[in-house]
Design a protein around this motif. Structure first.
Motif, mmCIF file in Angstrom:
data_model
loop_
_atom_site.group_PDB
_atom_site.id
_atom_site.type_symbol
_atom_site.label_atom_id
_atom_site.label_comp_id
_atom_site.label_asym_id
_atom_site.label_seq_id
_atom_site.Cartn_x
_atom_site.Cartn_y
_atom_site.Cartn_z
ATOM 1 N N ARG A 106 31.873 -5.781 35.670
ATOM 2 C CA ARG A 106 31.520 -5.193 36.912
ATOM 3 C C ARG A 106 30.250 -6.266 37.109
ATOM 4 O O ARG A 106 28.971 -5.732 36.923
ATOM 5 N N PRO A 107 30.501 -7.260 37.729
ATOM 6 C CA PRO A 107 29.444 -8.403 38.245
ATOM 7 C C PRO A 107 28.645 -7.797 39.362
ATOM 8 O O PRO A 107 29.140 -6.759 39.951
ATOM 9 N N ILE A 137 28.631 -8.825 42.150
ATOM 10 C CA ILE A 137 29.431 -8.895 43.190
ATOM 11 C C ILE A 137 29.738 -7.508 43.991
ATOM 12 O O ILE A 137 29.608 -7.266 45.393
ATOM 13 N N TYR A 138 29.797 -6.498 43.171
ATOM 14 C CA TYR A 138 30.381 -5.257 43.817
ATOM 15 C C TYR A 138 28.996 -4.417 44.641
ATOM 16 O O TYR A 138 29.561 -3.566 45.600
ATOM 17 N N ASP A 139 27.789 -4.971 44.500
ATOM 18 C CA ASP A 139 26.687 -4.393 45.288
ATOM 19 C C ASP A 139 26.329 -5.506 46.536
ATOM 20 O O ASP A 139 25.576 -4.820 47.376
ATOM 21 N N ILE A 140 26.853 -6.606 46.472
ATOM 22 C CA ILE A 140 26.425 -7.487 47.377
ATOM 23 C C ILE A 140 27.018 -7.450 48.610
ATOM 24 O O ILE A 140 28.214 -7.265 48.661
ATOM 25 N N ARG A 166 32.914 0.836 32.936
ATOM 26 C CA ARG A 166 32.239 -0.322 33.256
ATOM 27 C C ARG A 166 32.250 -0.512 34.681
ATOM 28 O O ARG A 166 31.389 -1.098 35.157
ATOM 29 N N SER A 178 30.104 1.618 44.680
ATOM 30 C CA SER A 178 29.546 0.887 45.635
ATOM 31 C C SER A 178 30.256 1.080 46.822
ATOM 32 O O SER A 178 31.446 1.753 46.849
ATOM 33 N N ILE A 193 31.928 -0.965 48.567
ATOM 34 C CA ILE A 193 33.376 -1.570 48.278
ATOM 35 C C ILE A 193 34.289 -0.931 47.664
ATOM 36 O O ILE A 193 35.428 -1.022 47.918
ATOM 37 N N GLY A 195 36.431 -6.443 44.981
ATOM 38 C CA GLY A 195 35.180 -6.137 45.467
ATOM 39 C C GLY A 195 34.505 -7.247 45.869
ATOM 40 O O GLY A 195 33.025 -7.576 46.092
ATOM 41 N N ALA A 254 30.176 -10.325 48.842
ATOM 42 C CA ALA A 254 29.682 -11.515 48.329
ATOM 43 C C ALA A 254 30.227 -12.728 49.241
ATOM 44 O O ALA A 254 29.321 -13.681 49.300
#
Lengths: 711, 711
Positions: free
Chosen positions: A692-693, A695-698, B254, B266, B268, B382, B386
């Motif tokens: 889970r980078p 990336i998921y929140d951005i 995770r 999140s 997404i 996701g 980004a």
């Protein structure tokens, strides 16, 4: 008349942006007066085509104005800097909320405040600007400011706040103590930004803003490095292919074609001829043997040292096979992509002292060995000019600002794992000239004193010739407790109780690590100031224990800092300690002279910086060292590739052990950057993305244009 | 008070850059008066923290000034544009010499001339500026200018001068006929720049300047596309890896971790849940089956459709195997790198009509099929946020200028081989608003009318809803002689005699190709103007033969142009013809309606645009078309991937043949860009470097800073 061609670049004229219209001038002066004035003007500025009298008048007026302005500046004790006021909240909100709450000054305003001329500033939007290297020429007689390096103790994986301390320090010096002060920082790679959360713009009330600009493309320098690095790789593989599929004659004829009846070598081909000892310049006059020697680089595909790069965490590119399309006729080979900041080109941009120096370093990069074991360089591949052209904007540092409106120069970001991990010499030099004799320039060295600071002194300062005045070493109670035997600190996981509650015993046991880093700084002969970076859970007793220990164990001074929560105001003691330290006598010297053999240089670093008792090498490494020595690469400084999480080669070992054995199991040389890189353990040049980078929140708020979740 | 946080983005205030210091205001007004004024001010602008009276006064004054300025603008017949004068030399020197001889206006000056507000302009140095999309909001009620597409006949490999004609036309309209006029151009890929010589900035006295900025990094948009494209690839492969190496439970945990005791999806992730038909929002409430469904994308590694990209010619990356490092545990797969401009992301930036539209298109890009054959999208990975964050600056077009100081918008550059090859809809829209009702916007379509113009009308105009007023088709005597049976034209080789001397017979035979392109334009219901681009060797008899033929065969008008040698002055007849054509009635319509089946749409293009008699498909292509139809992709327009060197699918066949069979041997769909791509023959997505690329001539003069040998 060819407009503007007579204006020398960098001349004051450009500053004024004038370009008077002859028709308007005639209207103003009348035709006769204009003709007379024209005649005078053409004597004053005798250029082909002539120059109008209004132009000359304006040039003269502007020359006078610029001279006056320059003179006023020189007499002023400090810049006329308008600090941005902070009103810190308690507890501090998120980094991005703090950054957003401050409206940055227009970067042109800041540039003007610190004495840059408009022709030296290229704005990239309103918050970033490239600074022309010509400023170094203009200020060549200006005395330089004090030079301060910010390093750390052996950190936890959470980091101990070096960038934050760097920014707190310059905010205190610049916005509160009225001193000209610069922070010089590295441009962060985009890989980690999208990988595991965490920007590199500082934190709390000590940041560079806008942080999203800082952490993303900035002014495109890393992209330029990526393009240059990969064009070199593409040209190398294409050349291998063309040599494999063409006979000598046609290969030579294609390399030196007849165009409209004329056949000649390009400048870069003449350089290769010279290296080969061939002094002919007429392509038709070479013997067959000379033609073959010129045309065949004869690269050994198993001895290629040049990888491609991308500026992101892409684990699947760690090892790949290329050339599998039928169009490449079966000439496949194994290779890898590294993260862009690991490119030797990035290290060169950081170490070059001027454009000529950068050019020479790029030309001499060794990309492979030929089948007889001789190095093949970027220049042999004809690439030097193309690399320079791709990189020309990346030579220039980018001006940004701290949360309190003081100047920050961002430039280059060589990978601390396998290169020297410091921002550029050019940025530091510009900053020291602009700050002037009474000013301060603080710059960051990657990792702890054993890795980052040692390379800063022995590689960067050696290349620049600059003498540092003071070293700031950042320490935290949390990291020292870990060195005292506290349980592992893991990003994402909650902190163990020993880090949350007072624990003087554990802290006492860990102070040895701090002691080692102080002693490391002292070995270079510079005063060491310890910045104890306060965290929310630290108690006064803990903080004072660290302070007392440091001052009794060789630190010039130790201060408790609270810049994360308070900005520059929280680092006033640090600023005062640094000001005092910079006045103290500095007996700066390198750890080792360059003419020591490679083995002795490595030994000196291992024993004196890490506390090792012995150094062990594999057979293969020893063979390579012999080879490097034969080729003269033994005169380079050493750039150790060792974990930063321990003074030893094993990241799990904490504290300050001594007498251990350091195992060197790999070695390579960066001929262009100019250092030999011994490898201790596995050092990855390509990080990966977790399940889970970040990336998921951005996200981008498409209504406000604001970035969400990046930090 | 949090400085500036109350200023709405895009408000007139920012225009003025004011930020009055309360201390200074108090000095000016006196304490009592200040307090009273403050009270009034806080009624006028009731925001938390309050606003000073001077601020309010300045805001009001600036609002009035801005309104007045806007009003004056609307009444003016044309921009107050200061053209840059040209004094063409005969014969014209090299392109770079011509470009260098002209000093560009400061881009801020040009931006002001064409009615942009300072807050809509982000300068990148002095010759480039990003234009904010907010200008579309501000001018939403402004009437739009005339819309002109520039395409060509079937070209020789040397090109027939479409970009040069585009620039000549706008220079004539803007600098000589006093009309508001814009050129909208694509940003060129850096691959060809360093491969085979030839920039894309026009030529002779019709160019965009500075050409080195145009041909190199520009404002970083292609780099941003590369970064976004490759982050998506890295995330896809990392996800495949993590799914292969983790059991369902830990994988889910995770992906949805508990952070400081809180566990949540999140934004997404919630979107993915919605697509899966799961309406729960508490991560702990999902059933095991739902958790698995959410966590496993189950990508079939043999059905991956997303390649990595680099913006250079790197033939060794055409087919590669990735994941060969032991850290990837044997999960290798074959893939490829394409040139960056071939990324679907580039096509999306070009076709998006606003940021929301771009967001939706990015989200819906299909990167692979899962093991049940269902599409996996960028949003499933996701990535949408980004991608947007990486691309946010690339949404904005870049303003540059022509040699005569008229505005040029440069934006996006989708690969004409496999995408639609046109610059962006957003740039055209901004240009049409700024040019206003009496203005002209000319844009280029890649290749000949069969490929470039057809896609411009059926894909780009359909997406934008814009109705074109006129098509300019560029023809040369040289190309028409080739179509008449002249020997092959090869870059680098000397031209055959038939191209150098008058040959009316060969020319007559080749006119059929021109006739076909005129008829293609007429099929869309727009007036077709033929621009006969004069070359040094053309005779009057030859030029007039072409002109007469064109006017007798359906062209609205045909004109002989000499803008390469003379700049805008050489394209005055063309400008007048275009002005007249834009007043003529246009009955623009698309070639086909979207609801035709894929096979019928392809047939219509093949028969009506190319002159084919039949279309043949491979079995595999027919199967894919069935699958696309099932999934609803049959409602997309068609984006043919066919050679541009012939009206047929075989680049060797010249003239205007009819009744031939077109063979479609591949097909794919770009769901985000929104088109189906049938492939005719082999279409490479990655060029290679020749034995002697232009790299050998390129250098940076380290004394003057000038680039040498780039063009």
């Amino acid at each position: 008349m060819v407009r503007g061609s007579w204006i020398k670049p960098g001349a004051v004229v450009i500053d004024c942006g004038i370009n008077p219209d002859p028709q308007k001038s005639k209207k103003l002066l009348g035709d006769v007066a204009y003709a007379e004035a024209s005649a005078v003007a053409s004597h004053v500025t005798p250029v082909p085509g002539g120059v109008g009298p209004m132009t000359v008048a304006m040039l003269m007026r502007n020359t006078v104005l610029a001279a006056k302005r320059q003179f006023d500046r020189l007499l002023a004790p400090a810049w006329p800097l308008r600090p941005l006021r902070l009103t810190p909240l308690t507890p501090p909100p998120s980094d991005i909320a703090i950054a957003r709450s401050q409206k940055p000054k227009d970067i042109a305003e800041l540039a003007d405040e610190i004495g840059l001329f408009p022709n030296e500033v290229s704005q990239y939007g309103r918050t970033k600007a490239k600074i022309a290297l010509s400023v170094l020429d203009r200020l060549k007689d200006q005395k330089e400011g004090k030079y301060i390096v910010v390093a750390g103790i052996t950190p936890t994986p959470l980091g101990e706040g070096k960038s934050t301390t760097l920014l707190g320090l310059v905010q205190a010096l610049g916005a509160h103590r009225g001193r000209n002060s610069f922070a010089c920082m590295r441009q962060p790679s985009q890989g980690p930004t999208f990988g595991v959360k965490g920007g590199a713009a500082g934190g709390g009330y000590s940041q560079v803003i806008p942080m999203e600009e800082f952490n993303l493309h900035l002014t495109g320098d890393i992209h330029a490095v990526t393009a240059a690095n990969n064009l070199l790789a593409a040209q190398m593989d294409a050349r291998i292919f063309h040599e494999l599929t063409q006979k000598d004659g046609p290969l030579y004829d294609r390399l030196v074609p007849r165009i409209k009846g004329v056949r000649k070598f390009s400048a870069i081909q003449l350089r290769r001829l010279k290296r080969l000892g061939i002094s002919k310049t007429d392509p038709d006059s070479l013997t067959d043997e000379e033609k073959t020697k010129f045309a065949r680089l004869d690269i050994d595909p198993t001895k290629v040292m040049w990888n491609r790069v991308v500026d992101l965490n892409d684990r699947y590119l760690r090892k790949i096979t290329i050339g599998q399309s039928p169009t490449e006729k079966g000439f496949t080979r194994e290779t890898a992509f590294d993260i862009s900041v690991a490119s030797e080109i990035m290290a060169i941009l950081a170490l070059g002292t001027d454009v000529e120096d950068i050019k020479e370093r790029l030309a001499s990069m060794v990309v492979a060995l030929d089948k007889r074991g001789n190095p093949v360089t970027a220049d042999d591949l004809g690439m030097t000019g193309a690399l320079l052209v791709l990189l020309k904007d990346a030579f220039e540092p980018t001006l940004m600002q701290s949360l309190e409106g003081t100047p920050v120069l961002v430039h280059t970001g060589p990978f601390a794992n396998i290169a020297h991990g410091c921002s550029s010499i050019l940025a530091d030099k510009i900053a020291m000239k602009l700050a002037g004799e009474n000013g301060y320039v603080a710059t960051e060295a990657g990792f702890g004193s054993d890795i980052g600071m040692e390379k800063f002194f022995d590689i960067k300062c050696r290349a620049s010739g600059s003498r540092p005045h003071c070293a700031v070493i950042v320490a935290t109670v949390r990291a020292l407790k870990m060195h005292g035997g506290g349980p592992p600190v893991t990003p994402g996981a909650p902190l163990h109780d020993v880090y949350v509650k007072e624990n003087l015993e554990l802290l006492s046991k860990g102070l040895c690590n701090l002691g080692k880093h102080i002693s490391n700084g002292n070995k270079f002969g510079v005063p060491v100031v310890i910045a104890i970076n306060r965290h929310g859970n630290d108690t006064e007793a803990e903080l004072n224990l660290v302070k007392d220990f440091a001052e009794k164990n060789g630190a010039y001074r130790a201060v408790i800092c609270n810049h994360w929560a308070k900005g520059g105001e929280g680092a006033l003691d640090l600023a005062d300690a640094v000001i005092a330290a910079c006045e103290a006598p500095s007996k700066f010297d390198y750890l080792y002279p360059l003419d020591l053999p490679i083995l002795d240089k490595v030994k000196k670093i291992a024993m004196e910086m890490y506390g090792a008792g012995h150094v062990e090498y594999t057979e293969e490494v020893l063979e390579k060292i012999m080879m490097f020595t034969e080729k003269g690469y033994d005169k380079f400084p050493i750039c150790m590739a060792k974990t930063s999480n321990s003074l030893t080669g094993d990241p799990a070992i904490k504290g300050a052990p001594s007498g251990f054995t350091l195992k060197v199991n790999g070695i390579f040389v960066s001929v262009g950057a100019g250092f030999v890189v011994p490898m201790v353990g596995e050092i990855s040049k390509m990080p990966g993305l977790p399940t889970r980078p970040s990336i998921y929140d951005i996200d981008l708020n498409t209504t406000t244009g604001e970035i969400e979740g990046l930090f």
